[in-house]
Scaffold this motif. Structure first.
Motif: not given
Length: 460
Positions: A153-174
């Motif tokens: 949720m920090t570092y310019p080269a690594m950060i993902v925005n909240d939209r993608d954060l939601y999508k990634i967490l949802k996919k991993l949970g599935e």
């Protein structure tokens, strides 16, 4: 080789008892009160504690960061880890921005580690760009034994925005997996850095001021709100302070599956270290920063109460010359500390010996919990028949002092310089191989890549 460890005290997450341990062909084949085997080499471990091999679920070896590369690669880093009783590390492989795939990142980390490691290893996969191709790769990672992921949720080269954060967490949970997340509010941190620069504040003493505990807690809160909406489990990595901890507890009370990790630096160091003279405060620059005594007390109690599942290191080491890249601007100091060699001995000395935690809790934090969280149990994380013969022989009578002059890191500094240790790592067995003897490396480069299953942690 067949070894019989006689007269020692075996520590598990549930109890401690005097037992003999017989190992052969990389496995533990028998545990009992009085084992005899004429074909085995007897090793007298009278008065010693036998822990399962420690597992460090958070390391960064051979990592490009802040215009340099970590001082410790997989060769020197895993050597230090093994000497400290860590028989397995889980490092962070990373996707690169610009259309690069997860597979490219994983292949690169395999190249970094293959044939160089003294202890066993695996990888988390850091996701920094989310698109249809990356989404399809998640299952491919799982099929290759990568069952945990990392988000920033920090570092310019690594950060993902909240939209993608939601999508990634949802996919991993599935997919039955979870992500460990670095929680800090990047926008406010940038604003505080701007203020510091405008006021002419460029020294390392400003590092904790621009990354306050409130901005870690805010990010933890935001992560957990998003994770709840995604109906996904999540791990808060390197938790540092009371405010952030309270967000974790609140989410759990609300029915969420939330894991937490902390590190020795947050248990044992205070933020006054950043004000050391002659730029010595730079040694301690890491993110999130080291906090205050009251936060230490909170974290120790959380360990005792079972509210934090594991103690990792966030190993990320640099020399003084590398730290000096930020001599004129603290934001350019490479962030990170070494820790893999002393995690176990520090936790025993300042946790078990002081009564803050028990030996059994130490075993849970360093061995059993990470094994279960990261899909390694019961192959690793426990001393029992059929498990890998990863065993740490800890001498509670040994005494030493931590020093950069004697540690095994490829660095000229140690954040725990001068700390007394009231124990020592006497021997380490890695898959049945006597890898450390009398505190010295007996065999090098024994480590192998270990594919992992999905988490089997159920909050025991």
């Amino acid at each position: 080789m067949k070894y019989l460890l006689k007269y020692g005290t075996v520590v598990s997450a549930q109890k401690t008892e005097k037992l003999d341990v017989l190992i052969e062909n990389e496995k533990i084949i028998s545990i009992g009160a009085d084992i005899n085997d004429p074909d085995a080499e007897i090793i007298d471990v009278t008065g010693k504690l036998l822990f399962p091999g420690f597992i460090d679920g958070h390391t960064h070896f051979d990592l490009e960061v802040a215009g340099t590369v970590t001082a410790d690669d997989f060769e020197t880093g895993t050597r230090a880890a093994l000497l400290g009783g860590t028989t397995m590390v889980i490092d962070y492989a990373s996707q690169d921005r610009g259309g690069h795939t997860l597979q490219e990142g994983l292949d690169r980390w395999h190249q970094k580690a293959d044939g160089k490691c003294s202890c066993d290893y695996s990888f988390h996969m850091s996701v920094v760009e989310w698109n249809e191709e990356t989404e399809q790769e998640i299952q491919k990672m799982i099929d290759q034994g990568i069952t945990s992921f990392k988000l920033y949720m920090t570092y310019p080269a690594m950060i993902v925005n909240d939209r993608d954060l939601y999508k990634i967490l949802k996919k991993l949970g599935e997919c039955g997996c979870f992500a460990g997340v670095h929680c800090e509010n990047a926008g406010v941190i940038d604003a505080l850095i701007d203020e510091a620069h405008k006021e002419g504040r460029f020294g390392p003493e400003n590092h904790p001021l621009v990354r306050p505990d409130t901005m870690e807690a805010e990010a933890v809160h935001r992560l957990l709100v998003i994770a709840k909406e995604a109906d996904a489990p999540v791990m808060v990595v390197h938790l540092t302070n009371r405010k952030a901890y309270e967000e974790v507890i609140s989410a759990r009370k609300n029915g969420q599956e939330v894991y937490a990790e902390t590190c020795p630096q947050y248990l044992l160091l205070e933020d006054s270290v950043y004000s050391k003279p002659d730029f010595q405060g730079a040694v301690y620059v890491c993110a999130p920063p080291i906090r205050k005594k009251e936060d230490q007390d909170c974290l120790w109690k959380a360990l005792s109460d079972g509210d934090i599942q594991t103690v990792a290191t966030d190993q990320c080491s640099f020399t003084l010359e590398q730290k000096a890249l930020g001599k004129k601007d603290f934001t350019k100091i490479p962030g990170g500390l070494p820790g893999v060699q002393t995690r176990g001995t520090l936790l025993y000395t300042y946790g078990v010996e002081t009564g803050k935690i028990t030996k059994e809790q130490m075993c849970r934090l360093l061995c059993e919990n990470p094994a279960k969280l990261y899909g390694l149990y019961p192959r690793k994380g426990v001393i029992r028949e059929g498990s890998d013969a990863d065993i740490v022989v800890l001498d509670s009578e040994a005494r030493s002092v931590i020093s950069a002059k004697t540690h095994a890191y490829n660095t000229d500094n140690n954040p725990f310089e001068g700390f007394e240790l009231h124990c020592g790592i006497d021997k380490v067995f890695l898959r049945g191989n006597l890898a450390v003897e009398d505190g010295r490396l007996a065999k090098e480069k024994l480590g192998i890549f270990v594919p992992r299953e999905k988490s089997s942690y159920h909050g025991e």
